[in-house]
Scaffold this motif. Structure first.
Motif, PDB file in Angstrom:
ATOM      1  N   ASP A 147       0.649  -1.213  -0.122  1.00  0.00           N
ATOM      2  CA  ASP A 147       0.138  -0.043  -0.101  1.00  0.00           C
ATOM      3  C   ASP A 147       1.005   1.271  -0.040  1.00  0.00           C
ATOM      4  N   PHE A 148       0.671   2.192  -0.851  1.00  0.00           N
ATOM      5  CA  PHE A 148       1.299   3.430  -1.233  1.00  0.00           C
ATOM      6  C   PHE A 148       0.337   4.466  -1.084  1.00  0.00           C
ATOM      7  N   ASP A 149       0.021   4.977  -0.029  1.00  0.00           N
ATOM      8  CA  ASP A 149      -1.037   5.948   0.093  1.00  0.00           C
ATOM      9  C   ASP A 149      -0.764   7.494   0.625  1.00  0.00           C
ATOM     10  N   PRO A 150      -0.624   8.213  -0.185  1.00  0.00           N
ATOM     11  CA  PRO A 150      -0.365   9.808   0.087  1.00  0.00           C
ATOM     12  C   PRO A 150      -1.418  10.359   0.768  1.00  0.00           C
ATOM     13  N   GLY A 151      -2.568   9.666   0.788  1.00  0.00           N
ATOM     14  CA  GLY A 151      -3.640  10.258   1.377  1.00  0.00           C
ATOM     15  C   GLY A 151      -4.491  11.537   0.651  1.00  0.00           C
ATOM     16  N   THR A 152      -5.536  12.081   1.131  1.00  0.00           N
ATOM     17  CA  THR A 152      -6.325  12.885   0.019  1.00  0.00           C
ATOM     18  C   THR A 152      -5.811  14.345   0.014  1.00  0.00           C
ATOM     19  N   PHE A 153      -4.764  14.540   0.893  1.00  0.00           N
ATOM     20  CA  PHE A 153      -4.023  15.895   0.701  1.00  0.00           C
ATOM     21  C   PHE A 153      -2.615  15.570   0.915  1.00  0.00           C
ATOM     22  N   LYS A 154      -1.693  16.271   0.312  1.00  0.00           N
ATOM     23  CA  LYS A 154      -0.100  16.190   0.445  1.00  0.00           C
ATOM     24  C   LYS A 154       0.239  16.815   1.880  1.00  0.00           C
ATOM     25  N   ILE A 155       1.022  15.970   2.603  1.00  0.00           N
ATOM     26  CA  ILE A 155       1.669  16.498   3.782  1.00  0.00           C
ATOM     27  C   ILE A 155       3.399  16.381   3.391  1.00  0.00           C
ATOM     28  N   LYS A 156       3.938  17.462   3.684  1.00  0.00           N
ATOM     29  CA  LYS A 156       5.399  17.394   3.540  1.00  0.00           C
ATOM     30  C   LYS A 156       6.249  16.532   4.464  1.00  0.00           C
ATOM     31  N   SER A 157       5.659  16.286   5.700  1.00  0.00           N
ATOM     32  CA  SER A 157       6.318  15.825   6.725  1.00  0.00           C
ATOM     33  C   SER A 157       6.678  14.373   6.575  1.00  0.00           C
ATOM     34  N   THR A 158       5.863  13.766   5.650  1.00  0.00           N
ATOM     35  CA  THR A 158       6.227  12.287   5.497  1.00  0.00           C
ATOM     36  C   THR A 158       5.752  11.979   4.165  1.00  0.00           C
ATOM     37  N   PRO A 159       6.614  10.922   3.502  1.00  0.00           N
ATOM     38  CA  PRO A 159       6.346  10.452   2.018  1.00  0.00           C
ATOM     39  C   PRO A 159       5.256  10.236   1.722  1.00  0.00           C
ATOM     40  N   TYR A 160       4.388   9.262   2.853  1.00  0.00           N
ATOM     41  CA  TYR A 160       3.357   8.720   2.550  1.00  0.00           C
ATOM     42  C   TYR A 160       2.237   8.714   3.836  1.00  0.00           C
ATOM     43  N   GLN A 161       1.162   8.966   3.841  1.00  0.00           N
ATOM     44  CA  GLN A 161       0.143   8.922   5.162  1.00  0.00           C
ATOM     45  C   GLN A 161      -0.066   7.529   5.598  1.00  0.00           C
ATOM     46  N   ASP A 162       0.188   6.497   4.485  1.00  0.00           N
ATOM     47  CA  ASP A 162       0.230   5.043   4.751  1.00  0.00           C
ATOM     48  C   ASP A 162       0.889   4.282   4.034  1.00  0.00           C
ATOM     49  N   ARG A 163       2.050   3.630   4.389  1.00  0.00           N
ATOM     50  CA  ARG A 163       2.923   2.847   3.908  1.00  0.00           C
ATOM     51  C   ARG A 163       2.868   1.576   4.396  1.00  0.00           C
ATOM     52  N   THR A 164       2.048   0.336   3.775  1.00  0.00           N
ATOM     53  CA  THR A 164       2.041  -0.948   4.674  1.00  0.00           C
ATOM     54  C   THR A 164       2.515  -2.088   3.491  1.00  0.00           C
ATOM     55  N   GLN A 165       3.283  -3.077   4.311  1.00  0.00           N
ATOM     56  CA  GLN A 165       3.757  -4.207   3.419  1.00  0.00           C
ATOM     57  C   GLN A 165       2.940  -5.313   4.616  1.00  0.00           C
ATOM     58  N   ILE A 166       2.536  -6.175   3.940  1.00  0.00           N
ATOM     59  CA  ILE A 166       1.986  -7.493   4.660  1.00  0.00           C
ATOM     60  C   ILE A 166       2.321  -8.740   3.577  1.00  0.00           C
ATOM     61  N   TYR A 167       3.142  -9.751   4.278  1.00  0.00           N
ATOM     62  CA  TYR A 167       3.294 -10.853   3.692  1.00  0.00           C
ATOM     63  C   TYR A 167       2.900 -12.049   4.470  1.00  0.00           C
ATOM     64  N   LYS A 168       2.344 -13.104   3.872  1.00  0.00           N
ATOM     65  CA  LYS A 168       1.828 -14.046   4.400  1.00  0.00           C
ATOM     66  C   LYS A 168       2.138 -15.492   3.587  1.00  0.00           C
ATOM     67  N   ALA A 169       2.498 -16.679   4.301  1.00  0.00           N
ATOM     68  CA  ALA A 169       2.857 -17.903   3.608  1.00  0.00           C
ATOM     69  C   ALA A 169       2.264 -18.926   4.446  1.00  0.00           C
ATOM     70  N   LEU A 170       1.676 -19.996   3.898  1.00  0.00           N
ATOM     71  CA  LEU A 170       1.045 -21.191   4.603  1.00  0.00           C
ATOM     72  C   LEU A 170       1.208 -22.321   3.956  1.00  0.00           C
ATOM     73  N   ILE A 171       1.162 -23.269   4.808  1.00  0.00           N
ATOM     74  CA  ILE A 171       1.623 -24.544   4.178  1.00  0.00           C
ATOM     75  C   ILE A 171       0.203 -25.537   5.075  1.00  0.00           C
ATOM     76  N   THR A 172      -0.429 -26.270   4.163  1.00  0.00           N
ATOM     77  CA  THR A 172      -1.610 -26.995   4.553  1.00  0.00           C
ATOM     78  C   THR A 172      -1.517 -28.481   4.186  1.00  0.00           C
ATOM     79  N   ARG A 173      -1.785 -29.345   5.258  1.00  0.00           N
ATOM     80  CA  ARG A 173      -1.699 -30.811   5.187  1.00  0.00           C
ATOM     81  C   ARG A 173      -3.272 -31.327   5.471  1.00  0.00           C
ATOM     82  N   ARG A 174      -3.780 -31.887   4.566  1.00  0.00           N
ATOM     83  CA  ARG A 174      -5.089 -32.487   4.668  1.00  0.00           C
ATOM     84  C   ARG A 174      -5.083 -34.244   4.959  1.00  0.00           C
ATOM     85  N   TYR A 175      -5.633 -34.543   5.798  1.00  0.00           N
ATOM     86  CA  TYR A 175      -5.316 -35.956   6.376  1.00  0.00           C
ATOM     87  C   TYR A 175      -6.719 -36.548   6.516  1.00  0.00           C
TER      88      TYR A 175
END
Length: 475
Positions: A147-175
């Motif tokens: 997510d690269f979200d500058p918001g609905t208006f520009k603020i100079k104090s941060t590059p983004y109002q929301d910068r989020t990264q989420i990574y998930k990995a799952l292994i499933t065994r059906r038995y």
């Protein structure tokens, strides 16, 4: 501490829309956020927004570890619903609605989902899930959210109002012929979430009849009311040292977590579900709270203040604006360890569902809130604010370190609960839901004193930190 809760709900229903324990209703977004769940205020004493993933809360407590920094309704989810208030209370002990979500597990073949979202403000949001079969009865699922979200208006104090990264990995065994499903998952997230608490303020003029009008050329909702300068000076509550940070860095949330899930279904309608998760996190949120508004040109204030500001070239100039805004910055952050375990035994009958469950949730945190004050201009021309200082009082921007609202807490909480619910369709038009929860809580920790050994109130003072001595000599 021992708590007991009993809930009974009766609801009329139609043939086409029966009131089950979980309806597949839309999960509303927050009006202030393009990607977070709405915080529903229902007038009851609940401090947290309840969001569950695979029957476990995505965060045990939302300060300083907010939901939106660790969970998004993205392509990694197979289903989202909304639990009723009674169901949430009995299964979690919290009062309020709860988003109930489930992770997308691997399935046969190769499957992929790519979601992309943008807007005219410059938002770029990507969510990718890929899942499939590794070998006979072995499956995988992998997800990436950006997510690269500058918001609905520009603020100079941060590059983004929301910068989020989420990574998930799952292994499933059906038995056992598909009756059982064992899943091991890992999740990493890194989030700088600024807009929720730092950008939601603006100057306006109250008309007096309940309406407001804009101040000067300051456009509400589309103009930044934060200084262009990104740095903040604060006094560390733990050590007493003066330190510097930026709004973007102070808002850093990150975590690593491991999840173990097991689901087994019998042919007679009995189902056993186990979910366990360990997470190690840094939770953080920054409040930039407007305090006093000083009218420099009022008759009472003329000549009392001499505010200055520094230009880009370093030169010092006198401030000739009418208003000065004082602000308090609360830099809330803590190191958090969560160990959550929930097990449920569910039995489906012809017209009802019985559930017996147990929660064992452990939460440990080392947390403090460092507060600092500064003054800024109130730009009637709609330009970016600048930081100010009164040369009659100080020679720098920041002052009154930890004098207002500073906090410290280090400790743990354990919640053990047993609950029972029964969701029954008495007739085709009447649904009865009831249950009980027996909960035991224990808390142990230490915090910054608010009263001394003699019972007298110990207030905060400028440059307060753990072990500091007040100007009058009291500790």
């Amino acid at each position: 501490m021992l708590l007991m809760m009993v809930s009974i709900t009766a609801a009329a229903q139609s043939e086409s829309d029966k009131s089950k324990e979980e309806g597949n209703r839309n999960v509303m977004l927050n009006a202030a956020s393009a990607n977070g769940p709405r915080e529903i205020q229902i007038g009851l004493p609940s401090a947290d927004v309840n969001v569950l993933e695979n029957v476990l809360p995505v965060t045990y407590a939302t300060n300083p570890h907010s939901v939106n920094t660790t969970w998004r309704g993205d392509a990694s989810l197979s289903h989202q619903g909304l639990l009723k208030i009674a169901e949430t209370a009995l299964r979690t002990g919290n009062i309020g609605y709860a988003v109930n979500s489930f992770t997308q597990f691997g399935d046969k073949g190769f499957n992929g989902t790519l979601n992309y979202k943008s807007n005219h403000f410059g938002l770029q949001e990507f969510s990718l899930n890929m899942n499939g079969e590794l070998a006979n009865d072995w499956y995988y699922s992998a997800n990436m959210y950006q997510d690269f979200d500058p918001g609905t208006f520009k603020i100079k104090s941060t590059p983004y109002q929301d910068r989020t990264q989420i990574y998930k990995a799952l292994i499933t065994r059906r038995y056992d012929g598909g009756a059982g499903e064992l899943t091991v998952g890992y999740k990493y997230r890194n989030s700088h979430n600024v807009y929720n608490y730092a950008t939601q303020s603006a100057p306006f003029i109250y008309v007096g009849d309940g309406s407001v009008r804009e101040y000067g050329k300051f456009k509400l909702g589309t103009t930044s009311y934060l200084p262009a300068d990104n740095t903040m000076t604060y006094r560390n509550m733990r050590t007493g040292a003066l330190e510097q940070t930026t709004l973007y860095d102070a808002s850093l949330n990150k975590s690593s977590e491991v999840t173990l899930l097991n689901d087994y279904r019998w042919d007679n309608g009995l189902r056993w579900n186990v979910a366990a998760r360990y997470a190690h996190s840094r939770g953080a949120m920054v409040y930039q709270t407007p305090m006093a508004l000083i009218d420099l040109k009022s008759q009472d204030n003329q000549g009392l203040y001499d505010y200055r500001y520094r230009g880009i070239d370093g030169s010092v100039s006198a401030y000739d604006g009418q208003y000065v805004q004082t602000r308090m910055s609360c830099l809330n952050a803590g190191t958090i360890d969560e160990l959550l375990f929930t097990s449920e035994l569910t039995k489906k009958l012809s017209r009802s569902t019985l559930r017996l469950g147990v929660n064992e949730w452990f939460y440990n945190i080392d947390y403090c809130s460092n507060t600092t004050m500064y003054d800024q201009s109130v730009p009637s021309d709609g330009s970016y604010a600048v930081r100010l200082w009164d040369v009659n009082k100080r020679d720098g921007y920041f002052y009154d370190f930890n004098k207002n609202a500073s906090e410290y807490y280090k400790g743990h909480e354990n919640k053990l609960a047993l609950y029972l619910t029964h969701d029954r369709d008495v007739t085709d038009k009447l649904n009865l839901y009831y249950g009980a929860r027996l909960e035991w809580q224990s808390l142990n920790g230490e915090n910054a004193a608010v009263r001394g050994a003699d019972g007298n109130f110990v207030g905060r003072f400028a440059d307060y930190y753990l072990g500091a001595t007040a100007p009058d000599g009291t500790a």
